[in-house]
Write an enzyme that holds these catalytic residues in place. Structure first.
Site, PDB file in Angstrom:
ATOM      1  N   ASP A   1       0.820  -1.209   0.000  1.00 35.21           N
ATOM      2  CA  ASP A   1       0.000   0.000   0.000  1.00 35.21           C
ATOM      3  C   ASP A   1       0.855   1.261   0.000  1.00 35.21           C
ATOM      4  OD1 ASP A   1       0.957  -0.280   2.581  1.00 35.21           O
ATOM      5  OD2 ASP A   1      -0.993  -0.505   3.524  1.00 35.21           O
TER       6      ASP A   1
ATOM      7  N   ASN B   1      -7.386  -1.981  14.336  1.00 37.68           N
ATOM      8  CA  ASN B   1      -8.782  -2.293  14.011  1.00 37.68           C
ATOM      9  C   ASN B   1      -8.890  -3.509  13.076  1.00 37.68           C
ATOM     10  OD1 ASN B   1      -7.915  -1.309  11.570  1.00 37.68           O
ATOM     11  ND2 ASN B   1      -9.295   0.458  11.510  1.00 37.68           N
TER      12      ASN B   1
ATOM     13  N   HIS C   1      -7.188  -3.942  10.230  1.00 32.46           N
ATOM     14  CA  HIS C   1      -6.959  -3.718   8.797  1.00 32.46           C
ATOM     15  C   HIS C   1      -5.695  -4.437   8.330  1.00 32.46           C
ATOM     16  CE1 HIS C   1      -4.731   0.319   9.668  1.00 32.46           C
ATOM     17  NE2 HIS C   1      -3.818  -0.518   9.200  1.00 32.46           N
TER      18      HIS C   1
ATOM     19  N   GLU D   1      -9.748  -1.474   5.260  1.00 35.24           N
ATOM     20  CA  GLU D   1     -10.300  -1.076   6.545  1.00 35.24           C
ATOM     21  C   GLU D   1     -11.606  -1.825   6.838  1.00 35.24           C
ATOM     22  OE1 GLU D   1      -8.758   0.824   8.558  1.00 35.24           O
ATOM     23  OE2 GLU D   1      -8.096   2.728   7.699  1.00 35.24           O
TER      24      GLU D   1
HETATM   25  C1  GLP Z   1      -0.510   0.797   8.545  1.00 30.71           C
HETATM   26  C2  GLP Z   1      -0.276   0.030   7.226  1.00 30.71           C
HETATM   27  C3  GLP Z   1      -0.427  -1.438   7.410  1.00 30.71           C
HETATM   28  C4  GLP Z   1       0.260  -1.800   8.709  1.00 30.71           C
HETATM   29  C5  GLP Z   1      -0.547  -1.274   9.850  1.00 30.71           C
HETATM   30  C6  GLP Z   1       0.095  -1.440  11.211  1.00 30.71           C
HETATM   31  O1  GLP Z   1      -1.463   1.781   8.454  1.00 30.71           O
HETATM   32  N1  GLP Z   1      -1.097   0.413   6.133  1.00 30.71           N
HETATM   33  O2  GLP Z   1       0.106  -2.119   6.299  1.00 30.71           O
HETATM   34  O3  GLP Z   1       0.336  -3.186   8.831  1.00 30.71           O
HETATM   35  O4  GLP Z   1      -0.975   0.048   9.626  1.00 30.71           O
HETATM   36  O5  GLP Z   1       1.073  -0.476  11.458  1.00 30.71           O
HETATM   37  P1  GLP Z   1       2.115  -0.610  12.626  1.00 30.71           P
HETATM   38  O6  GLP Z   1       2.998  -1.765  12.268  1.00 30.71           O
HETATM   39  O7  GLP Z   1       2.861   0.683  12.655  1.00 30.71           O
HETATM   40  O8  GLP Z   1       1.344  -0.874  13.870  1.00 30.71           O
END
Ligand code: GLP
Length: 243
Positions: free
Chosen positions: A67, A136, A138, A143
């Protein structure tokens, strides 16, 4: 679903890097799906260290990132392009032409999404997809919603994700309101999936994932449909110390 519970973040990162290295050693032309966020930072650090020690050769590897924010300049330090350069790409020998990240600068994002799917298909498909998980539930930027989107698409970020990701930006207002993300079917089409999670704030999302119930209100639960998923988490995310 295989679950590996590690004592702490470093152990989790080493285990994940070991699995990645093993894949590349088995087949040097592996197509890897890569994730951003704070979770895989330790895994990338280990992979870079292994490369420096001559234990991994990335010269045949192709990568597709999950992404990217939209809109965002590649040069923005909060873009996932920038993140990947800093955390992995500038330290190892993946040929630049083999690196793919959704385009946060695309004038026509829908067209760019279709092209991204075509590039994944042309590469022969993703062999191993790394995932983090949002608080959440995702995955990528898929989402929680009444319905999910199958393929790479432009999406709105939820308030909770904007708040959660504001920690990386100067203020919440600077967090882009949209993102381009692989869809749930794109992710599920990877031959193997490796999901990483650490910290107490991921506990609810991991519990939902491991409950074996599938719901669009926790997109990660769709991984229960996949035949080869490994979850690597620390004790806090797993909740081993819960009474
Ligand atoms: C982000 C990314 C995800 C990631 C998630 C967790 O927004 N789009 O691909 O896995 O949120 O992030 P973090 O590893 O900083 O908790």
């Amino acid at each position: 679903m295989r679950v590996i519970v590690c004592d702490h973040y470093d152990e989790m990162s080493k285990e994940a890097a070991r699995i990645m290295a093993h894949e590349i050693t088995l087949c040097p032309k592996r197509v890897l799906g890569l994730a951003t966020g704070s979770t895989p930072v330790g895994m990338y650090r280990e992979m870079c260290a292994m490369y420096k020690r001559g234990e991994i050769d990335f010269s045949g590897v192709t990568t597709f990132n999950l992404d990217e924010y939209y809109p965002i300049r590649r040069s923005n330090p909060q873009s996932y392009h920038y993140f990947m350069q800093e955390q992995l790409f500038r330290h190892v020998n993946i040929p630049e032409k083999n690196i793919h990240i959704p385009d946060g600068e695309a004038a026509d994002p829908e067209k760019a999404c279709k092209e991204y799917e075509a590039e994944i298909a042309e590469s022969g498909g993703i062999d191993l997809q790394v995932l983090g998980i949002g608080v959440n539930g995702h995955i990528g930027f898929n989402e929680p919603a009444g319905s999910l989107v199958a393929r790479t698409h432009l999406t709105d970020l939820t308030e909770s994700t904007i708040k959660a990701n504001a920690r990386f930006f100067k203020s919440e207002d600077e967090v882009p309101k949209h993102a381009v993300t692989m869809g749930v079917a794109t992710i599920l089409q990877a031959k193997k999936i490796l999901l990483l999670a650490n910290g107490k704030n991921k506990h609810d999302a991991i519990r939902a994932l491991l409950s074996e119930r599938i719901s669009t209100s926790n997109p990660a639960t769709f991984l229960n449909l996949h035949p080869d998923v490994t979850v690597i988490c620390d004790k806090e995310a797993y909740g081993e110390n819960d009474s």
